[in-house]
Design an enzyme around this catalytic site. Structure first.
Site, PDB file in Angstrom:
ATOM      1  N   GLU A 140       0.824  -1.212   0.000  1.00 59.24           N
ATOM      2  CA  GLU A 140       0.000   0.000   0.000  1.00 59.24           C
ATOM      3  C   GLU A 140       0.860   1.265   0.000  1.00 59.24           C
ATOM      4  OE1 GLU A 140      -4.316  -1.243   1.889  1.00 59.24           O
ATOM      5  OE2 GLU A 140      -2.844  -0.334   3.229  1.00 59.24           O
ATOM      6  N   GLY A 227      -8.055 -22.323   6.149  1.00 60.23           N
ATOM      7  CA  GLY A 227      -6.823 -22.269   6.910  1.00 60.23           C
ATOM      8  C   GLY A 227      -5.678 -21.702   6.097  1.00 60.23           C
ATOM      9  N   ASP A 248     -16.697  -9.719  11.075  1.00 56.59           N
ATOM     10  CA  ASP A 248     -16.048  -8.760  10.181  1.00 56.59           C
ATOM     11  C   ASP A 248     -14.632  -9.264   9.895  1.00 56.59           C
ATOM     12  OD1 ASP A 248     -14.933  -6.615   8.861  1.00 56.59           O
ATOM     13  OD2 ASP A 248     -15.368  -5.126  10.404  1.00 56.59           O
ATOM     14  N   ASP A 254      -4.166  -9.064   8.165  1.00 60.70           N
ATOM     15  CA  ASP A 254      -3.115  -8.261   8.796  1.00 60.70           C
ATOM     16  C   ASP A 254      -2.793  -8.777  10.196  1.00 60.70           C
ATOM     17  OD1 ASP A 254      -3.026  -6.646   6.555  1.00 60.70           O
ATOM     18  OD2 ASP A 254      -4.486  -5.218   7.371  1.00 60.70           O
ATOM     19  N   ALA A 285      -9.909 -11.966  15.920  1.00 64.77           N
ATOM     20  CA  ALA A 285     -10.125 -10.687  15.241  1.00 64.77           C
ATOM     21  C   ALA A 285     -11.420 -10.667  14.433  1.00 64.77           C
ATOM     22  CB  ALA A 285      -8.938 -10.368  14.337  1.00 64.77           C
ATOM     23  N   ARG A 288     -14.905  -9.524  15.818  1.00 64.68           N
ATOM     24  CA  ARG A 288     -15.073  -8.140  16.259  1.00 64.68           C
ATOM     25  C   ARG A 288     -15.101  -7.214  15.053  1.00 64.68           C
ATOM     26  NH1 ARG A 288      -9.953  -8.305  20.484  1.00 64.68           N
ATOM     27  NH2 ARG A 288     -10.872  -9.734  22.024  1.00 64.68           N
TER      28      ARG A 288
END
Length: 306
Positions: A140, A227, A248, A254, A285, A288
């Site tokens: 990015e 996986g 989400d 990341d 992660a 949430r």
């Protein structure tokens, strides 16, 4: 434990929830937009820090409220952000993220201050990098800076991890100084196309074997509910995904990369064990909302692992 250096992007994420992701030409009604800190570089740095690694970050934000909020989150994670440049001419990068009821997403990124990162910024940020440290990169920021950072790190004996996301349009010299390449199942297909191996028909568990002799680095491919896959000493390795109710998936990849880097910065540096730890962190992660905000701390992951 070695230090994890991250050179990469910092964005503010504009999140909009929709019942279904729009098709080409389609308009869908979504929720009111919410804003949260993100950017692949920032997310991976936060994940590595919350995993317990010492982390130094190089990047850029705008001189605005979004940039200040991101810097607060980095500081809260214990990250050394002394080499995050605050631009007076460009706004903080922005990502517009649509998230559907299954937790899948579509993302549009406007680079903002990230595009103004310079070679001098990168060199300054890597001044303390030394043999045995780990460098984490993504795509990015301009690819010329990615290649520069990787070369600097390799010359100093550091271990270089590149998350080839977003998928590159060309790969000339991009992987020359990379030790470990992390991609998802879509990105590995792009690499197969670019190298002329697309005839393998998109079987990512096969591409982790056939692509390294062409590209150079070892490859870890993450494949969501399937996986992750890699090859170690000629043997295929598959780490199953944890079964969770995904809310989400933004930032899940990341989180995986950051936890992977932190694990590899430890004394053992065993890739399958690092992949397992990263998988468990990603599983937390995705339950949430948000990107940086969803990344778990190490004790939360240890509880899941027990």
């Amino acid at each position: 434990m070695s230090t994890v250096f991250v050179v990469g992007s910092l964005n503010i994420d504009q999140n909009i929830r929709v019942s279904a992701l729009p098709r080409a030409g389609e308009t869908v009604r979504g929720s009111d937009a919410t804003y949260s800190p993100g950017g692949k570089g920032g997310n991976q740095a936060v994940a590595a820090a919350r995993a317990g690694a010492a982390v130094k970050f190089t990047g850029a934000v705008g001189d605005d409220a979004h940039g200040r909020r991101i810097l607060e989150v980095l500081a809260g994670a214990g990250i050394d952000a002394g080499h995050v440049r605050v631009s007076g001419t460009a706004a903080t990068g922005t990502a517009v993220i649509a998230i559907d009821d299954q937790g899948e997403n579509q993302i549009i990124v406007s680079p903002g201050a990230n595009a103004g990162l310079t070679a001098a910024d990168v060199e300054a940020g890597l001044t303390a990098l030394q043999a045995g440290d780990v460098l984490v990169l993504q795509l990015e920021i301009p690819t010329a800076l990615v290649r520069q950072a990787a070369r600097t790190a390799k010359n100093r004996g550091a271990f270089v991890i590149l998350n080839a996301a977003p998928a590159p349009r060309q790969i000339e010299a991009l992987f020359d100084d990379v030790d470990l390449l992390v991609v998802n199942e879509q990105e590995i297909q792009v690499l197969a196309d670019l190298t002329g191996l697309a005839g393998i028909q998109g079987i990512h568990r096969d591409l982790v074997t056939s692509l390294p002799p062409v590209l150079g680095p070892v490859i870890v491919c993450t494949a969501g509910a399937e996986g992750s896959f890699t090859v170690v000493d000629g043997s295929s390795v598959h780490v199953p995904a944890a079964k969770v109710d995904a809310r989400d998936t933004t930032g899940a990849g990341d989180t995986f990369v950051g936890y992977l880097a932190a694990s590899l910065a430890g004394s053992a540096r065993e890739l399958p064990a690092a992949m397992l730890h990263a998988t468990r962190a990603s599983a937390v992660a995705v339950t949430r909302p948000g990107a940086m905000e969803s990344i778990p701390w190490r004790d939360e992951v240890d509880e899941v692992s027990a």
